[in-house]
Design a protein around this motif. Structure first.
Motif, mmCIF file in Angstrom:
data_model
loop_
_atom_site.group_PDB
_atom_site.id
_atom_site.type_symbol
_atom_site.label_atom_id
_atom_site.label_comp_id
_atom_site.label_asym_id
_atom_site.label_seq_id
_atom_site.Cartn_x
_atom_site.Cartn_y
_atom_site.Cartn_z
ATOM 1 N N LEU A 108 -28.806 9.411 -56.604
ATOM 2 C CA LEU A 108 -29.038 8.244 -57.443
ATOM 3 C C LEU A 108 -28.613 6.957 -56.732
ATOM 4 C CD1 LEU A 108 -29.976 7.189 -60.165
ATOM 5 C CD2 LEU A 108 -27.651 7.497 -61.034
ATOM 6 N N GLY A 109 -27.475 6.992 -56.030
ATOM 7 C CA GLY A 109 -27.003 5.806 -55.327
ATOM 8 C C GLY A 109 -27.970 5.374 -54.236
ATOM 9 N N LEU A 110 -28.436 6.315 -53.430
ATOM 10 C CA LEU A 110 -29.375 5.981 -52.361
ATOM 11 C C LEU A 110 -30.704 5.506 -52.931
ATOM 12 C CD1 LEU A 110 -30.104 5.817 -49.400
ATOM 13 C CD2 LEU A 110 -30.686 8.249 -49.455
ATOM 14 N N PHE A 111 -31.149 6.122 -54.019
ATOM 15 C CA PHE A 111 -32.397 5.714 -54.654
ATOM 16 C C PHE A 111 -32.289 4.261 -55.132
ATOM 17 C CE2 PHE A 111 -35.181 5.124 -58.299
ATOM 18 C CZ PHE A 111 -36.392 5.609 -57.824
ATOM 19 N N ALA A 112 -31.147 3.911 -55.739
ATOM 20 C CA ALA A 112 -30.953 2.543 -56.240
ATOM 21 C C ALA A 112 -30.943 1.536 -55.094
ATOM 22 C CB ALA A 112 -29.656 2.459 -57.036
ATOM 23 N N VAL A 113 -30.274 1.877 -53.998
ATOM 24 C CA VAL A 113 -30.232 0.970 -52.846
ATOM 25 C C VAL A 113 -31.620 0.818 -52.237
ATOM 26 C CG1 VAL A 113 -29.317 0.648 -50.514
ATOM 27 C CG2 VAL A 113 -27.811 1.452 -52.350
ATOM 28 N N ALA A 114 -32.360 1.920 -52.140
ATOM 29 C CA ALA A 114 -33.713 1.865 -51.589
ATOM 30 C C ALA A 114 -34.646 1.067 -52.493
ATOM 31 C CB ALA A 114 -34.259 3.279 -51.391
ATOM 32 N N LEU A 115 -34.459 1.195 -53.807
ATOM 33 C CA LEU A 115 -35.260 0.411 -54.747
ATOM 34 C C LEU A 115 -35.018 -1.079 -54.515
ATOM 35 C CD1 LEU A 115 -35.816 1.184 -58.491
ATOM 36 C CD2 LEU A 115 -35.239 -1.134 -57.780
ATOM 37 N N TYR A 116 -33.747 -1.452 -54.367
ATOM 38 C CA TYR A 116 -33.406 -2.850 -54.069
ATOM 39 C C TYR A 116 -34.060 -3.287 -52.766
ATOM 40 C CZ TYR A 116 -30.669 -6.688 -52.132
ATOM 41 O OH TYR A 116 -30.288 -7.869 -51.526
ATOM 42 N N GLY A 117 -33.982 -2.446 -51.747
ATOM 43 C CA GLY A 117 -34.550 -2.800 -50.449
ATOM 44 C C GLY A 117 -36.054 -2.953 -50.488
ATOM 45 N N MET A 153 -38.974 7.320 -51.758
ATOM 46 C CA MET A 153 -39.274 7.201 -53.191
ATOM 47 C C MET A 153 -38.720 5.901 -53.765
ATOM 48 S SD MET A 153 -38.958 11.024 -54.834
ATOM 49 C CE MET A 153 -37.300 11.340 -54.205
ATOM 50 N N GLY A 154 -37.465 5.589 -53.419
ATOM 51 C CA GLY A 154 -36.871 4.349 -53.906
ATOM 52 C C GLY A 154 -37.598 3.132 -53.383
ATOM 53 N N GLY A 155 -37.959 3.143 -52.102
ATOM 54 C CA GLY A 155 -38.689 2.026 -51.522
ATOM 55 C C GLY A 155 -40.055 1.841 -52.145
ATOM 56 N N LEU A 156 -40.703 2.960 -52.472
ATOM 57 C CA LEU A 156 -42.025 2.893 -53.112
ATOM 58 C C LEU A 156 -41.925 2.243 -54.488
ATOM 59 C CD1 LEU A 156 -45.022 3.680 -52.902
ATOM 60 C CD2 LEU A 156 -44.426 5.879 -53.932
ATOM 61 N N VAL A 157 -40.911 2.633 -55.258
ATOM 62 C CA VAL A 157 -40.725 2.057 -56.596
ATOM 63 C C VAL A 157 -40.378 0.575 -56.493
ATOM 64 C CG1 VAL A 157 -39.331 2.124 -58.697
ATOM 65 C CG2 VAL A 157 -40.064 4.255 -57.630
ATOM 66 N N GLY A 158 -39.460 0.232 -55.571
ATOM 67 C CA GLY A 158 -39.074 -1.165 -55.408
ATOM 68 C C GLY A 158 -40.241 -2.043 -54.975
ATOM 69 N N SER A 159 -41.037 -1.555 -54.040
ATOM 70 C CA SER A 159 -42.213 -2.307 -53.594
ATOM 71 C C SER A 159 -43.211 -2.470 -54.730
ATOM 72 C CB SER A 159 -42.879 -1.593 -52.413
ATOM 73 O OG SER A 159 -41.983 -1.433 -51.339
ATOM 74 N N LEU A 169 -33.016 4.894 -41.919
ATOM 75 C CA LEU A 169 -33.456 4.763 -43.312
ATOM 76 C C LEU A 169 -34.068 3.388 -43.575
ATOM 77 C CD1 LEU A 169 -30.591 6.580 -45.284
ATOM 78 C CD2 LEU A 169 -32.771 7.494 -44.452
ATOM 79 N N SER A 170 -33.527 2.347 -42.939
ATOM 80 C CA SER A 170 -34.098 1.009 -43.088
ATOM 81 C C SER A 170 -35.514 0.964 -42.530
ATOM 82 C CB SER A 170 -33.229 -0.028 -42.364
ATOM 83 O OG SER A 170 -31.962 -0.137 -42.961
ATOM 84 N N PHE A 171 -35.734 1.656 -41.419
ATOM 85 C CA PHE A 171 -37.076 1.706 -40.835
ATOM 86 C C PHE A 171 -38.057 2.394 -41.790
ATOM 87 C CE2 PHE A 171 -40.082 4.471 -38.494
ATOM 88 C CZ PHE A 171 -40.949 3.475 -38.060
ATOM 89 N N LEU A 172 -37.653 3.530 -42.351
ATOM 90 C CA LEU A 172 -38.530 4.231 -43.295
ATOM 91 C C LEU A 172 -38.814 3.381 -44.526
ATOM 92 C CD1 LEU A 172 -37.057 7.858 -43.231
ATOM 93 C CD2 LEU A 172 -39.215 7.071 -42.244
ATOM 94 N N LEU A 173 -37.778 2.747 -45.026
ATOM 95 C CA LEU A 173 -37.922 1.900 -46.215
ATOM 96 C C LEU A 173 -38.873 0.739 -45.940
ATOM 97 C CD1 LEU A 173 -37.091 1.009 -49.039
ATOM 98 C CD2 LEU A 173 -35.021 0.044 -48.073
ATOM 99 N N SER A 174 -38.706 0.105 -44.789
ATOM 100 C CA SER A 174 -39.588 -1.006 -44.437
ATOM 101 C C SER A 174 -41.012 -0.519 -44.203
ATOM 102 C CB SER A 174 -39.070 -1.711 -43.190
ATOM 103 O OG SER A 174 -37.827 -2.317 -43.441
ATOM 104 N N ALA A 175 -41.156 0.669 -43.618
ATOM 105 C CA ALA A 175 -42.494 1.204 -43.347
ATOM 106 C C ALA A 175 -43.272 1.427 -44.646
ATOM 107 C CB ALA A 175 -42.388 2.508 -42.557
ATOM 108 N N ILE A 176 -42.630 2.014 -45.651
ATOM 109 C CA ILE A 176 -43.333 2.255 -46.921
ATOM 110 C C ILE A 176 -43.615 0.935 -47.614
ATOM 111 C CG2 ILE A 176 -41.247 2.596 -48.326
ATOM 112 C CD1 ILE A 176 -44.550 4.539 -48.640
ATOM 113 N N SER A 177 -42.689 -0.023 -47.512
ATOM 114 C CA SER A 177 -42.903 -1.336 -48.118
ATOM 115 C C SER A 177 -44.077 -2.054 -47.465
ATOM 116 C CB SER A 177 -41.638 -2.199 -48.006
ATOM 117 O OG SER A 177 -40.562 -1.627 -48.716
ATOM 118 N N VAL A 178 -44.116 -2.030 -46.138
ATOM 119 C CA VAL A 178 -45.218 -2.675 -45.415
ATOM 120 C C VAL A 178 -46.545 -2.044 -45.805
ATOM 121 C CG1 VAL A 178 -46.241 -2.966 -43.129
ATOM 122 C CG2 VAL A 178 -43.822 -3.461 -43.471
ATOM 123 N N ALA A 179 -46.575 -0.712 -45.909
ATOM 124 C CA ALA A 179 -47.818 -0.020 -46.287
ATOM 125 C C ALA A 179 -48.271 -0.440 -47.687
ATOM 126 C CB ALA A 179 -47.607 1.485 -46.207
#
Length: 250
Positions: free
Chosen positions: A136-145, A81-87, A178-188
């Motif tokens: 909230l902390g993980l969401f914020a870090v994922a948003l940044y990522g 969710m955080g990665g999706l918002v950040g992307s 988690l970095s792999f999942l975050l990058s995967a959603i960002s790439v998509a």
């Protein structure tokens, strides 16, 4: 010549990510150097280093299997969710706005990398004062990522320390997954939006993979302070260049 620059940067990024992290400090500036708009360069850089995250996650699959499945699924959901918002934020950012933010992000990521051990120790000392695994902390870090990938691993490790985790192997395993999942959603997201320069991305993915393989041997041979010194020099140098681009003429 441009592709030579990109191949060299991506190979170096693969080596750095295998040894200690910080590959984004090479791939993103190299893409901007070739004339690519900053937002497209950031998206393409994320794609370029993606295979490394996949390899890291596979390498730690035994440690990841030791986590409770329900816990992993919850953390994965928050990360996605955080990665999706950040992307999504990157998609709506203008090149001008992103160019303004980039020097500060690069400088912050470099400082986080340089003082990563101290940050983790500081976080571990205050773990008892923090509620475990706050969403909230993980969401914020994922948003940044999702918005800017630089220094993500260090920030995740510091967050895990705040949660009270102490086993570095398990922390690195969770970071890789988690970095792999975050990058995967960002790439998509970036691919669906047509934001990726695929010829450059594919060449850089291959070079980064080769660099990662070569970096495995270097990781055993190079002293950690020397590696940190190289990455810090690159990070501060790139930060200075982008600050100059921000305030300089034109």
């Amino acid at each position: 010549m441009e592709f030579l620059v990109l191949i060299t940067a991506a190979f170096g990024a693969g080596v750095l990510n295998s040894v200690a992290g910080g590959g984004t400090f090479l791939t993103f500036p190299a893409l901007v150097f070739t004339g690519m708009p900053p937002v497209t360069a950031s998206a393409t850089s994320t794609v370029a280093v993606f295979p490394g995250y996949m390899g890291g996650a596979l390498g730690f699959r035994q440690e990841l299997a030791g986590f409770d499945r329900g816990r992993l699924l919850r953390l994965a959901g928050i990360t996605l969710m955080g990665g999706l918002v950040g992307s999504g934020l990157l998609l709506v950012s203008s090149n001008e706005a992103f160019s303004f933010v980039v020097p500060f992000l690069l400088l912050g990521a470099t400082l986080a990398f340089m003082f990563g051990d101290q940050v983790r120790q500081w976080a571990a000392a205050r773990a008892r004062d923090v509620s475990p695994e706050g969403a909230l902390g993980l969401f914020a870090v994922a948003l940044y990522g999702g918005y800017f990938n630089g220094g993500l691993g260090i920030i995740l490790l510091a967050l895990f320390s705040l949660w009270g985790m102490v086993d570095l192997d398990r922390m690195n395993a969770l970071k890789s997954g988690l970095s792999f999942l975050l990058s995967a959603i960002s790439v998509a997201v970036f691919a669906a939006a047509g934001l990726v320069a695929w010829p450059q991305a594919i060449v850089m993915m291959l070079a980064a993979t080769a660099g990662g393989y070569a970096g495995a041997s270097l990781a055993r041979a190079l002293p950690k302070p020397a590696v940190r010194g190289v990455i810090a020099t690159v990070g501060f140098g790139m930060s200075a260049v982008f600050f100059w681009r921000l305030v300089g003429p034109g």
